[in-house]
Design a protein around this motif. Structure first.
Motif, PDB file in Angstrom:
ATOM      1  N   ASP A   8       0.825  -1.208   0.000  1.00  0.00           N
ATOM      2  CA  ASP A   8       0.000   0.000   0.000  1.00  0.00           C
ATOM      3  C   ASP A   8       0.858   1.256   0.000  1.00  0.00           C
ATOM      4  N   ALA A   9       2.007   1.180   0.672  1.00  0.00           N
ATOM      5  CA  ALA A   9       2.868   2.355   0.788  1.00  0.00           C
ATOM      6  C   ALA A   9       3.549   2.717  -0.522  1.00  0.00           C
ATOM      7  N   GLN A  10       3.668   1.772  -1.453  1.00  0.00           N
ATOM      8  CA  GLN A  10       4.374   2.059  -2.700  1.00  0.00           C
ATOM      9  C   GLN A  10       3.456   2.100  -3.921  1.00  0.00           C
ATOM     10  N   LEU A  11       2.162   1.951  -3.719  1.00  0.00           N
ATOM     11  CA  LEU A  11       1.241   1.969  -4.854  1.00  0.00           C
ATOM     12  C   LEU A  11       1.244   3.324  -5.537  1.00  0.00           C
ATOM     13  N   GLU A  12       1.130   3.283  -6.860  1.00  0.00           N
ATOM     14  CA  GLU A  12       1.027   4.500  -7.642  1.00  0.00           C
ATOM     15  C   GLU A  12      -0.435   4.831  -7.900  1.00  0.00           C
ATOM     16  N   ALA A  13      -0.697   6.062  -8.255  1.00  0.00           N
ATOM     17  CA  ALA A  13      -2.080   6.534  -8.377  1.00  0.00           C
ATOM     18  C   ALA A  13      -2.875   5.736  -9.404  1.00  0.00           C
ATOM     19  N   ASP A  14      -2.208   5.275 -10.472  1.00  0.00           N
ATOM     20  CA  ASP A  14      -2.949   4.573 -11.533  1.00  0.00           C
ATOM     21  C   ASP A  14      -2.885   3.056 -11.408  1.00  0.00           C
ATOM     22  N   ASP A  15      -2.361   2.535 -10.297  1.00  0.00           N
ATOM     23  CA  ASP A  15      -2.335   1.097 -10.103  1.00  0.00           C
ATOM     24  C   ASP A  15      -3.745   0.564  -9.856  1.00  0.00           C
ATOM     25  N   LEU A  16      -4.028  -0.566 -10.431  1.00  0.00           N
ATOM     26  CA  LEU A  16      -5.291  -1.251 -10.166  1.00  0.00           C
ATOM     27  C   LEU A  16      -5.042  -2.288  -9.082  1.00  0.00           C
ATOM     28  N   VAL A  17      -5.782  -2.196  -8.000  1.00  0.00           N
ATOM     29  CA  VAL A  17      -5.567  -3.078  -6.851  1.00  0.00           C
ATOM     30  C   VAL A  17      -6.869  -3.797  -6.511  1.00  0.00           C
ATOM     31  N   LEU A  18      -6.775  -5.093  -6.362  1.00  0.00           N
ATOM     32  CA  LEU A  18      -7.906  -5.910  -5.946  1.00  0.00           C
ATOM     33  C   LEU A  18      -7.544  -6.549  -4.612  1.00  0.00           C
ATOM     34  N   ALA A  41      -9.155  -2.608 -16.204  1.00  0.00           N
ATOM     35  CA  ALA A  41      -7.990  -3.150 -16.904  1.00  0.00           C
ATOM     36  C   ALA A  41      -8.245  -3.295 -18.396  1.00  0.00           C
ATOM     37  N   GLU A  42      -9.495  -3.510 -18.756  1.00  0.00           N
ATOM     38  CA  GLU A  42      -9.839  -3.738 -20.164  1.00  0.00           C
ATOM     39  C   GLU A  42     -10.160  -2.453 -20.925  1.00  0.00           C
ATOM     40  N   ASP A  43     -10.217  -1.314 -20.231  1.00  0.00           N
ATOM     41  CA  ASP A  43     -10.655  -0.094 -20.913  1.00  0.00           C
ATOM     42  C   ASP A  43      -9.543   0.603 -21.690  1.00  0.00           C
ATOM     43  N   GLY A  44      -8.318   0.037 -21.609  1.00  0.00           N
ATOM     44  CA  GLY A  44      -7.219   0.581 -22.403  1.00  0.00           C
ATOM     45  C   GLY A  44      -6.748   1.944 -21.961  1.00  0.00           C
ATOM     46  N   ALA A  45      -6.855   2.234 -20.676  1.00  0.00           N
ATOM     47  CA  ALA A  45      -6.495   3.561 -20.172  1.00  0.00           C
ATOM     48  C   ALA A  45      -5.057   3.635 -19.668  1.00  0.00           C
ATOM     49  N   GLY A  46      -4.209   2.765 -20.160  1.00  0.00           N
ATOM     50  CA  GLY A  46      -2.797   2.825 -19.810  1.00  0.00           C
ATOM     51  C   GLY A  46      -2.425   2.096 -18.536  1.00  0.00           C
ATOM     52  N   ARG A  47      -3.345   1.359 -17.950  1.00  0.00           N
ATOM     53  CA  ARG A  47      -3.023   0.581 -16.758  1.00  0.00           C
ATOM     54  C   ARG A  47      -2.180  -0.616 -17.186  1.00  0.00           C
ATOM     55  N   ASP A  48      -1.006  -0.798 -16.560  1.00  0.00           N
ATOM     56  CA  ASP A  48      -0.105  -1.839 -17.043  1.00  0.00           C
ATOM     57  C   ASP A  48       0.016  -3.029 -16.104  1.00  0.00           C
ATOM     58  N   ARG A  49      -0.779  -3.062 -15.026  1.00  0.00           N
ATOM     59  CA  ARG A  49      -0.748  -4.214 -14.145  1.00  0.00           C
ATOM     60  C   ARG A  49      -1.950  -4.174 -13.211  1.00  0.00           C
ATOM     61  N   VAL A  50      -2.290  -5.353 -12.684  1.00  0.00           N
ATOM     62  CA  VAL A  50      -3.275  -5.466 -11.616  1.00  0.00           C
ATOM     63  C   VAL A  50      -2.591  -6.152 -10.447  1.00  0.00           C
ATOM     64  N   ILE A  51      -2.669  -5.551  -9.278  1.00  0.00           N
ATOM     65  CA  ILE A  51      -2.104  -6.134  -8.067  1.00  0.00           C
ATOM     66  C   ILE A  51      -3.247  -6.739  -7.257  1.00  0.00           C
TER      67      ILE A  51
END
Length: 232
Positions: A8-18, A41-51
């Motif tokens: 949580d301390a290193q997450l970036e604003a655009d990270d997708l977290v589940l 993740a599927e909307d193509g908005a530049g998200r490059d990973r899901v945590i």
């Protein structure tokens, strides 16, 4: 600070977290959480990973309100997570059963702390026969420990899970491990990742001749893209 807090301390604003809490019973909210992450993740908005952060095992009784319809929706949501066009990176801490084990086994790369224990949970006095059993059997490099887990509910400790290839690394520095694997997988996304996954899923059930056409088509796509990039 535990493993989840480190992440949580290193997450970036655009990270997708589940975040999946294995102590909770399956609910419409859990399905909605997975669906929301998949949509993003599927909307193509530049998200490059899901945590995917997982921990916890079910507290009894947890299956009293379940229906087959609800379980079906959950399994379909996990299948969608398993096929996302971006890498899915899991962080597992402590006991992992129920929803936590389900979600863990649907990810691409799995980082665990030394305290991890993978557990097939019981419901109404019997081990839960969900699709986690299917993934455990299909993904594992061994059978004895899986047989004990599936038939008798005996937990799989972190070192054993690593040896069985159910997790990819056991780490004392989860944040560092996540940063490293994110760098390695950052270039993989979109249709290329989807094609690789599908070929991998099909490999155990498809004959050589049938698989050959799919692999040749994928090779052709790669070569055409390389030629286009070289000519640009």
């Amino acid at each position: 600070m535990n493993a989840i807090s480190e992440i949580d301390a290193q997450l970036e604003a655009d990270d997708l977290v589940l975040r999946i809490d294995g102590t909770k019973p399956l609910s419409a909210d859990a399905i909605a959480a997975v669906t929301a992450v998949c949509n993003s993740a599927e909307d193509g908005a530049g998200r490059d990973r899901v945590i995917v952060q997982v921990s916890g095992t079910p507290a009894a009784p947890w299956a009293e309100e379940l229906t087959v319809s609800l379980v079906s929706k959950w399994e379909r949501a996990l299948r969608r997570l398993e096929r996302l066009p971006v890498p899915t990176l899991a962080v597992a801490d402590g006991g992992c059963g129920g929803l936590a084990l389900d979600a863990l086994l649907a990810t691409d790369y799995r980082i665990a702390t030394g305290s991890v224990r993978l557990t097939v949970s019981a419901a109404e006095g019997t081990l839960w026969p969900g699709m986690a059993l299917y993934r455990l059997a299909n993904q594992s490099a061994g059978t004895a420990a899986i047989r004990r887990a599936v038939l008798f509910g005996i937990p799989i400790a972190a070192a054993e899970a690593l040896g069985l290839h159910l997790i990819d690394e056991v780490s004392d520095d989860v944040a560092g491990s996540l940063a490293r694997i994110t760098e390695r997988t950052g270039a993989l996304s979109g249709s290329d990742l989807a094609i690789r996954r599908q070929m991998m899923f099909d490999a155990t059930s498809t004959g050589f001749e049938e698989a050959l056409g799919t692999h040749l088509a994928a090779c052709d796509l790669t070569l055409r893209r390389a030629a286009t990039e070289a000519a640009a």
